[in-house]
Design an enzyme around this catalytic site. Structure first.
Site, PDB file in Angstrom:
ATOM      1  N   ASP A   1       0.866  -1.175   0.000  1.00  0.00           N
ATOM      2  CA  ASP A   1       0.000   0.000   0.000  1.00  0.00           C
ATOM      3  C   ASP A   1       0.908   1.231   0.000  1.00  0.00           C
ATOM      4  OD1 ASP A   1      -2.401   1.580   0.378  1.00  0.00           O
ATOM      5  OD2 ASP A   1      -1.715   1.861   2.435  1.00  0.00           O
ATOM      6  N   LYS A   2       0.456   2.325  -0.577  1.00  0.00           N
ATOM      7  CA  LYS A   2       1.328   3.504  -0.646  1.00  0.00           C
ATOM      8  C   LYS A   2       1.299   4.318   0.643  1.00  0.00           C
ATOM      9  CE  LYS A   2       0.100   7.298  -2.734  1.00  0.00           C
ATOM     10  NZ  LYS A   2       0.316   8.325  -1.673  1.00  0.00           N
TER      11      LYS A   2
END
Length: 836
Positions: A520-521
């Protein structure tokens, strides 16, 4: 679930015996849970006509002893002793129950209660200076004459022990296995001494030439009986259930040696096998102590300033001046279990934090390394969380407690590490299956060695029977069975001490075989603390005149949300005069749309706020000039775009930026060097924002504009392609994707209950650098397991060959077996010392 303490449960062999013995009692093996690390068994008796006494009796038939557990000090590692002021003394499980007629107190003011047919005395021994012998329920009572204080049923010597003083009885209950082992060793050594003095040659003793002296015979028989005393009931149980195990192998070897006149070797086998069992027990205690050491970092007492509802907000009403501000109240030292949630406590400079809470006054730097493994102290100010077991720096803090002592982050970590033992690694399962086939096979081999040569090739029966006994001793899978669980327990413990919470042995193995990682960023590759870079009002909107008026409406809509972007907008609005939540704007009829944004009524108009996808779906098709046409012009340079609009048109565009973690690129390079060839970024942000972050950290595979369901589908696609995938996220919004991956890894678990509950592995601090360490640690653990299995099997093969050629003797075989057990245990415990 009813918990039972089983002191003899040291490895998977005992677990298998207990599972077979209790499954007919409970009907479904899923009702049984075993935790070797804390020597605890849990039985789900809901809906069953079953009493704890029935479980105790069934365990006794296996040769082990079970004691129903009582609650000790909250937060204590399960299975360890409660605090001295709250110890419960167990009564005899088969007392008639007339003792309960003594009333609610025991005559000395100690409260008594009855639970499951057992008498318990909960006495504050420190406060009353009362010794256990002074409490009638412990010294004896009129109905059972003191039987309430004797050992648990199932101990073969429990009847005799009722004649002993209470001090010796207690010693026997705690250390019976060690005492029997010691007696066996002393008797064996004494017999050797007698024979040495009689023959004048120590070699003659080991050669066992001639008939031993009567005193020697008695001593060696005593050594054999005491050494095998604990093993014999388990061996009989294996015969009754037709499930041969290592205990049956050893008892058969001892009896067989005595039958052919090899009394010294029979006594040696019994004693050395007892030593091997003590080694198993020691190895479990060693690993368990490493976890218990974590508990020691959490103080047992807190400096209490006030409890919830105290008039005036403090206990004594005085004022304590502290660094960082004035702290109210005179602290009163109080046991942590007596501090309710919502109390205010004082934490002095240099003290350890006793309970989880939120800073109410003061400021300091907190060393969180005991829980998270972070190398640098973390600044703490008013409103920020602190955790039990961490170390306060130079400031004085007043903290509002948020958790009870039994529910602190540290206590939950300890509980989950222990619970992880029930999730067995594939290596452990393989060893269990192998041992189940291997043991009866070796019994058959021993029978063939004893029978085939004399029948078909001639020779002395006694010599071949002796070699068959050697085969039995060599066949003992003790080292093989103990090698893997010890390594897994040590690996889990080491990870927990390094700030990586692994929920089971199976998950400790997985990082070693990963080929791809999906990140996930926000909050994973980036710091997860986005900031508002620009607020761009759209000219001509009737309700929005400037940035402050846009932020005022946006903060009202985002106020109920916990999303990082929403929190950033609210925080930024509070810094702009006239824009914060305290300036009167509230949203009614509020609704949150996951992955899109939110909507609500502010100042009589329905407003919407969210990303470009949401605007494309529900945004107006008309509006002020320069509205919809201008929202994507700066995407290549900006961060995430958050749009604000109503039916009158687009009102403002807020650009937020989230800085990349400083070590993100180095971590990904380290993972690639470790052989994880595929790195994927999954984000709900627009493609331009994702590309900017990807370039900075070196990710080439980008999936942008994803809803939570899209992230799950992306992970599922990677799995379908044959990759061994780990998903790294925040443990909340990414929960479906974490569950879909082979391995779910949550970031920052110290601040998130959901992270601990959702993921298979939780990195307790926001340290992305733990990922390469985890991969190396997993491979190191598997390497140690393979070494142990290879060594144990190789040693068996070597001595089996020596036995076939009549070179190995019984005492040589047992020394090799105990030596092998010791070496695999020590090799496994090396994992307690984590490498960088």
């Amino acid at each position: 679930m009813t918990a039972f303490r089983i002191e003899e449960m040291d490895c998977a062999n005992e677990v298998s015996i207990l599972r077979r013995a209790l499954t007919p009692l409970v009907g479904n093996p899923d009702r049984l849970e075993f935790d070797v690390l804390s020597r605890r068994m849990r039985v789900d008796m809901d809906g069953l006509a079953l009493r704890p006494d029935d479980v105790v009796a069934a365990v006794a038939r296996t040769g082990m002893r079970a004691a129903p557990e009582t609650a000790g000090r909250p937060g204590v590692v399960p299975g360890s002793l409660p605090s001295a002021s709250q110890r419960h003394h167990h009564g005899h499980a088969h007392c008639r129950g007339d003792c309960q007629s003594h009333g609610p107190a025991d005559g000395h003011g100690h409260p008594m209660s009855s639970e499951h047919g057992h008498d318990h005395v909960q006495a504050d021994l420190q406060a009353t200076a009362t010794r256990p012998a002074q409490i009638p329920a412990l010294a004896g009572c009129s109905c059972c004459g003191g039987a309430c204080a004797v050992p648990i049923p199932g101990d073969a010597s429990s009847g005799l022990l009722s004649l002993l003083p209470s001090g010796l009885t207690a010693l026997w209950q705690r250390q019976s296995s060690l005492l029997l082992c010691a007696v066996s060793g002393i008797a064996l050594a004494a017999g050797i001494g007698v024979e040495w003095a009689r023959s004048g040659s120590l070699l003659a003793v080991f050669a066992e030439s001639g008939v031993p002296h009567a005193a020697t015979l008695v001593l060696w028989l005593a050594a054999a009986v005491t050494g095998a005393w604990r093993v014999l009931p388990r061996a009989l149980h294996s015969v009754r259930t037709l499930r041969p195990d290592m205990n049956l192998l050893m008892v058969t070897a001892v009896i067989g040696a005595a039958a052919i006149g090899q009394f010294f070797e029979g006594a040696s086998v019994a004693f050395l096998f007892a030593v091997a069992n003590q080694l198993e027990s020691w190895s479990v205690d060693r690993a368990r102590s490493a976890i218990a050491a974590l508990l020691d970092i959490s103080p047992s007492r807190a400096l209490l300033l006030s409890r919830p509802g105290d008039v005036g907000g403090d206990v004594a009403g005085d004022v304590v001046a502290g660094m960082g501000g004035a702290l109210t109240g005179t602290p009163v030292e109080t046991a942590v279990e007596n501090v309710p949630v919502g109390s205010r406590i004082l934490i002095r400079a240099g003290d350890r934090v006793p309970l989880d809470g939120t800073v109410a006054a003061g400021s300091s730097d907190i060393d969180q390394s005991p829980i998270t493994g972070e190398s640098m102290p973390v600044p703490k100010r008013a409103g920020e969380p602190v955790y039990a077991g961490t170390i306060n720096g130079g400031g004085v803090l007043e903290v509002l407690t948020t958790r009870a002592a039994s529910d602190t982050t540290l206590a939950r970590i300890l509980h989950m590490v222990e619970a992880a033992q029930s999730r067995r690694a594939r290596a452990v399962q393989w060893v269990d299956r192998f041992a189940a086939v291997y043991t009866p096979a070796m019994l058959a081999v021993a029978a063939l060695v004893a029978v085939v040569p004399p029948l078909f090739f001639g020779g002395a029966w006694s010599a071949r029977v002796y070699e068959a006994l050697v085969v039995l001793v060599i066949a003992c899978p003790c080292a093989l069975v103990i090698s893997t669980p010890v390594s897994i327990v040590a690996g889990l413990t080491s990870a927990a001490r390094n700030g990586v919470l692994v929920k089971g042995g199976s998950f400790l193995e997985l990082p070693a075989s990963l080929t791809a990682v999906a990140f996930d960023k926000t909050g994973t590759l980036t710091l997860g603390r986005p900031r508002v870079a620009r607020v761009l009002p759209v000219d001509g909107h009737p309700q929005v005149r400037d940035a402050a008026s846009a932020l005022r409406i946006a903060a009202a809509l985002e106020g109920p949300s916990s999303h990082p972007l929403a929190r950033a907008i609210v925080q930024h609005a509070r810094q702009v005069p006239g824009a914060g939540l305290d300036d009167g704007a509230t949203a009614s009829d509020h609704r949150t749309l996951p992955g899109l944004g939110a909507e609500g009524v502010v100042d009589g108009a329905r407003w919407r706020i969210g990303n470009r996808r949401y605007f494309a779906q529900d945004g107006p098709q008309h509006g002020p000039s320069g509205g919809a046409e201008s929202i994507g012009t700066d995407d290549a340079d900006a961060g995430s775009s958050v749009l604000l609009w109503n039916d009158a048109g687009l009102a403002a565009v807020m650009e937020l930026e989230d800085d990349l973690r400083p070590d993100a690129r180095a971590v990904l390079d380290d993972l690639r060097a470790a052989g994880l060839h595929r790195m994927v970024m999954l984000t709900g942000d627009n493609a331009a924002t994702a590309a900017r972050v990807a370039v900075a950290c070196g990710v080439t595979d980008i999936r942008a504009d994803l809803l939570p369901a899209d992230k799950t589908a992306a992970v599922a696609a990677l799995v379908a392609e044959g990759e061994r995938v780990a998903m790294v996220g925040d443990g909340v919004n990414d929960a479906p994707a974490l569950a879909t991956a082979h391995l779910g890894i949550a970031m920052g678990g110290i601040g998130s209950d959901a992270a601990i509950e959702t993921a298979d592995i939780t990195l307790m601090s926001d340290d992305l650098g733990k990922l390469p360490w985890l991969v190396r640690h997993s491979r190191r653990t598997l390497g140690v397991i393979r070494q142990n299995i290879g060594f144990a099997l190789g040693l068996k093969a070597l001595f089996l060959g020596l036995a076939v050629f009549q070179v190995a003797s019984l005492w040589m075989a047992i020394v090799a077996d105990i030596g092998g057990s010791f070496l695999v245990i020590m090799n496994g415990l090396r994992l307690l010392r984590p490498k960088a």
